[in-house]
Design an enzyme around this catalytic site. Structure first.
Site, PDB file in Angstrom:
ATOM      1  N   LYS A  49       0.847  -1.205   0.000  1.00  0.00           N
ATOM      2  CA  LYS A  49       0.000   0.000   0.000  1.00  0.00           C
ATOM      3  C   LYS A  49       0.882   1.255   0.000  1.00  0.00           C
ATOM      4  O   LYS A  49       0.616   2.213  -0.726  1.00  0.00           O
ATOM      5  CB  LYS A  49      -0.914   0.011   1.229  1.00  0.00           C
ATOM      6  CG  LYS A  49      -2.041  -1.001   1.159  1.00  0.00           C
ATOM      7  CD  LYS A  49      -2.797  -1.113   2.472  1.00  0.00           C
ATOM      8  CE  LYS A  49      -3.769  -2.284   2.452  1.00  0.00           C
ATOM      9  NZ  LYS A  49      -4.447  -2.543   3.726  1.00  0.00           N
ATOM     10  N   GLN A  93      -4.105  -0.892   9.862  1.00  0.00           N
ATOM     11  CA  GLN A  93      -4.099  -2.258   9.336  1.00  0.00           C
ATOM     12  C   GLN A  93      -4.633  -3.237  10.376  1.00  0.00           C
ATOM     13  O   GLN A  93      -4.245  -3.206  11.544  1.00  0.00           O
ATOM     14  CB  GLN A  93      -2.663  -2.630   8.902  1.00  0.00           C
ATOM     15  CG  GLN A  93      -2.545  -3.952   8.174  1.00  0.00           C
ATOM     16  CD  GLN A  93      -3.242  -3.975   6.811  1.00  0.00           C
ATOM     17  OE1 GLN A  93      -3.456  -2.930   6.172  1.00  0.00           O
ATOM     18  NE2 GLN A  93      -3.634  -5.148   6.360  1.00  0.00           N
ATOM     19  N   ASP A 116     -10.737   3.070   4.413  1.00  0.00           N
ATOM     20  CA  ASP A 116     -11.087   1.647   4.417  1.00  0.00           C
ATOM     21  C   ASP A 116     -12.599   1.455   4.368  1.00  0.00           C
ATOM     22  O   ASP A 116     -13.079   0.377   4.027  1.00  0.00           O
ATOM     23  CB  ASP A 116     -10.584   0.981   5.708  1.00  0.00           C
ATOM     24  CG  ASP A 116      -9.237   0.300   5.516  1.00  0.00           C
ATOM     25  OD1 ASP A 116      -8.983  -0.197   4.399  1.00  0.00           O
ATOM     26  OD2 ASP A 116      -8.463   0.255   6.482  1.00  0.00           O
TER      27      ASP A 116
HETATM   28  N1  GUN Z   1      -6.592  -6.374   6.844  1.00  0.00           N
HETATM   29  C1  GUN Z   1      -6.988  -7.170   5.823  1.00  0.00           C
HETATM   30  N2  GUN Z   1      -7.572  -6.434   4.845  1.00  0.00           N
HETATM   31  C2  GUN Z   1      -7.539  -5.155   5.280  1.00  0.00           C
HETATM   32  C3  GUN Z   1      -7.973  -3.931   4.704  1.00  0.00           C
HETATM   33  O1  GUN Z   1      -8.529  -3.861   3.607  1.00  0.00           O
HETATM   34  N3  GUN Z   1      -7.750  -2.816   5.459  1.00  0.00           N
HETATM   35  C4  GUN Z   1      -7.173  -2.867   6.679  1.00  0.00           C
HETATM   36  N4  GUN Z   1      -7.026  -1.716   7.344  1.00  0.00           N
HETATM   37  N5  GUN Z   1      -6.749  -3.984   7.231  1.00  0.00           N
HETATM   38  C5  GUN Z   1      -6.928  -5.120   6.527  1.00  0.00           C
END
Ligand code: GUN
Length: 277
Positions: A49, A93, A116
């Site tokens: 990311k 995350q 998100d």
């Molecule tokens: N953990 C697994 N997928 C995601 C996501 O799309 N966003 C976040 N913040 N954590 C995750």
């Protein structure tokens, strides 16, 4: 119409459009990524990311916090980021270490910065049919389906009911006038439902669970699963090799939904910039 839906190819097109949009902005969109602890899978996701964000010409701040960080310190950081004008989007995350209340932490992100789409405000707005920012993976799923078929009037069956994929994608399909069935681990006779699907979305976290005899001929099949086998191979929740023989279109794993998620995250960051205006 492509039989195998190429998430990498579609993503490159979206990213190049987003990069061009970002280059025209006066202020760079800013993303803050918060990673607590050293979960190896989370580190890989966060690395990609961060690097994609920079590659797109956006601004990125990454915070790596120790796994025993206190809830108060984490909430304090989020509060600072909520008030930081350089930051348009905040991503914490998941999963978080057990001593931290994931709901409380997620809920502390301002809805306008929730790239998100996980806060109750964001999910509530999705439920009422006017999403502020919809979660990236469900958006990726919808994008891929719409790249090959019309959703309206179709019977969409979603296998999986997680808060971050199954439930929101079901709402988004409903919003687009599909007839939606949600199945899950306690559903009896799963194949009776999956066999009726014109559009089958599978996000249940069970390697190759959906076999060819569970799928209707001509169905569009979207596989959200990412499972590592004993031989260290990544496979989806769908038995791709057999199901591709009956599906009209199908996403591979890897190379389907996964790559698209980052593109949707970047698009959500731009939506957050718009919301601030
Ligand atoms: N953990 C697994 N997928 C995601 C996501 O799309 N966003 C976040 N913040 N954590 C995750």
């Amino acid at each position: 119409m492509p039989k195998i839906i190429d998430g990498n190819k579609i993503r490159e097109k979206i990213l190049s459009e987003l990069k061009s949009k970002i280059s025209k902005l006066k202020q760079k969109p800013g993303l803050a990524i918060v990673l607590v602890g050293d979960n190896p899978a989370s580190q890989i996701y966060v690395n990609s990311k961060e690097s994609k964000c920079k590659e797109m010409g956006a601004y990125c701040e990454r915070y790596g916090l120790p796994k025993d960080v206190s809830e108060m310190d984490l909430l304090k950081l989020i509060d600072e980021l909520n008030n930081n004008p350089k930051i348009h989007g905040i991503l914490v995350q998941l999963p978080l270490p057990k001593h931290l209340d994931e709901k409380l932490v997620t809920n502390s992100i301002l809805p306008g910065k929730d790239v998100d789409g996980f806060t109750p405000s964001s999910l509530g707005s999705l439920m009422s049919g006017s999403a502020i920012i919809a979660p990236a993976t469900p958006r990726a799923i919808i994008y891929l389906i719409e790249s090959v078929t019309k959703i309206e009037g179709k019977h969409a069956v979603v296998v999986g009911r997680s808060n971050i994929v199954g439930k929101p994608v079901a709402m988004m399909l409903l919003e687009r006038n599909a007839t939606v069935t949600i199945c899950h681990s306690k559903t009896k006779g799963l194949e009776n439902y999956t066999k009726q699907a014109d559009i089958l979305v599978v996000a249940c976290g069970s390697p190759k669970m959906i076999k060819v005899d569970m799928v209707k001929k001509g169905a569009v099949v979207i596989d959200v699963g990412i499972n590592r086998t004993a031989g260290n191979k990544i496979v989806g929740d769908v038995d791709f090799d057999s199901v591709k023989e009956v599906a009209s279109c199908i996403t591979p794993v890897p190379g389907g939904v996964g790559p698209m998620t980052i593109a949707m995250l970047m698009d959500n960051l731009l939506k957050a910039v718009e919301l601030k205006k």
